[in-house]
Each structure stands twice: as C-alpha cells, then as structure tokens.
Design an enzyme around this catalytic site. Structure first.
Site, short mmCIF file in Angstrom:
data_model
loop_
_atom_site.label_atom_id
_atom_site.label_comp_id
_atom_site.label_asym_id
_atom_site.label_seq_id
_atom_site.Cartn_x
_atom_site.Cartn_y
_atom_site.Cartn_z
CG HIS A 103 12.01 20.99 11.80
ND1 HIS A 103 11.64 19.68 12.03
CD2 HIS A 103 11.53 21.70 12.84
CE1 HIS A 103 10.95 19.61 13.16
NE2 HIS A 103 10.88 20.83 13.68
CG HIS A 105 11.96 25.73 15.17
ND1 HIS A 105 10.60 25.91 15.11
CD2 HIS A 105 12.14 24.41 15.44
CE1 HIS A 105 9.98 24.77 15.33
NE2 HIS A 105 10.89 23.83 15.54
P1 5GP Z 1 9.15 20.65 16.32
O1 5GP Z 1 8.45 20.66 17.66
O2 5GP Z 1 9.06 19.30 15.66
O3 5GP Z 1 10.54 21.19 16.39
O4 5GP Z 1 8.36 21.70 15.44
C1 5GP Z 1 7.55 21.36 14.37
C2 5GP Z 1 6.99 22.66 13.83
O5 5GP Z 1 6.36 22.39 12.60
C3 5GP Z 1 5.95 23.31 14.74
O6 5GP Z 1 6.41 24.60 15.13
C4 5GP Z 1 4.70 23.37 13.88
O7 5GP Z 1 3.98 24.57 14.04
C5 5GP Z 1 5.23 23.22 12.47
N1 5GP Z 1 4.32 22.54 11.57
C6 5GP Z 1 3.63 21.40 11.80
N2 5GP Z 1 2.89 21.06 10.74
C7 5GP Z 1 3.11 22.00 9.80
C8 5GP Z 1 2.62 22.21 8.48
O8 5GP Z 1 1.82 21.45 7.94
N3 5GP Z 1 3.08 23.31 7.82
C9 5GP Z 1 3.97 24.18 8.38
N4 5GP Z 1 4.34 25.23 7.65
N5 5GP Z 1 4.46 24.02 9.61
C10 5GP Z 1 4.03 22.95 10.33
#
Ligand code: 5GP
Ligand code: ZN
Length: 140
Positions: A103, A105
C-alpha cells in the site's frame, strides 16, 4: 490462496468484509482512508491483488498505481487544502510494514502540523560509501 492472503486485513476490506472510508476504486486498485490517520485525509492506495511489497508487484501494475497515486494526491490536496504531502511505502517488517499487503500512504502535511519524519542519520567513512555505491552499481 496463501495463508497470509486469507487473513489479510486489506484483502478483507477489498472483499467488503470490513468497512472502510473509500475514496476511489477501479478494477485494479482501491483507495481508502487510513484508520489511524496522521492528518485529515491520510489515504492508502492499494492494489486489489495481494502483493506483499514493491518487489512482488508486476512492473506495469506498479507504474499504474504510481500514476493513480499522483492523481489522488492532487485530489487530497484540493480537498484538505494541505500545504504538502508525503508518499510512503513500507516494505517488510524491518521497515515498519504492519500490513503485509502492499500500500502507498498519501499523507497530507500542513505547516506546523508538528509531525516529525526526520530520522537520525548515520556517518560512514568515504571507503564504506564508495564500497556500497560500487556494490549497488554493479549488482544485477
Ligand atoms: P504500514 O505500517 O503497514 O505501512 O501501515 C499500515 C496502515 O494501515 C497503518 O497506518 C494503519 O493505521 C492502517 N490500517 C491497519 N488496519 C486498518 C484497517 O482495518 N482499516 C484501515 N482503513 N486502515 C488500517
Ligand atoms: Zn491482502
């Protein structure tokens, strides 16, 4: 389907099993608000197909998701009146990836929003810098 896909929270969002604040969708991608936003409008751009990291997604699809990210960044700036924005992709746990489904951001930034994204830096000798530069340059 692999075990990680079966339990993947973003795959569940894509299938509609978990709700989200959707901001965009087409046949290949979906974008929704991060559940824990760093600022209003913090959005995640996600391929519908499960890939763990940038190294796993096909080149063409990565190109498409980057084009979409550019388009959505402009929409987010317009909607939030942000002063800037950061794009971030965490790849693997060591780099802070919490959800193992690729993903991007899009994080709107505002003047004086108090966020600090500047990590402490490290010092390396000239020899070490040259050595790693050569290694990267010469690796296939
Ligand atoms: P990463 O650290 O993997 O780059 O970021 C994962 C992101 O996914 C985090 O910013 C977290 O807040 C978001 N996230 C985790 N679970 C969910 C969810 O169930 N729904 C949404 N909309 N975001 C999520
Ligand atoms: Zn997934």
């Amino acid at each position: 389907m692999s075990y990680s896909e079966k339990d993947c929270i973003f795959c569940k969002i894509i299938k509609g099993e978990i709700p989200c604040y959707k901001v965009y969708e087409d046949k290949d991608f979906i974008a929704f608000l991060d559940i824990n936003p760093v600022n209003m409008g913090h959005t995640l751009v996600v391929p519908r197909k499960h890939f763990e990291t940038v190294l796993d997604i096909e080149k063409w699809r990565f190109g498409e998701i980057m084009k979409l990210t550019k388009k959505l960044s402009q929409r987010i700036i317009n909607a939030t009146k942000a002063d800037g924005f950061e794009l971030c992709i965490n790849n693997k746990k060591a780099a802070g990836q919490l959800v193992p489904h690729l993903h991007i951001h899009i994080m709107p930034r505002f003047k004086n929003d108090g966020l600090k994204f500047n990590w402490p830096t490290k010092k390396f000798s000239q020899a070490e810098m040259q050595k790693i530069a050569n290694k990267i340059k010469n690796s296939l």
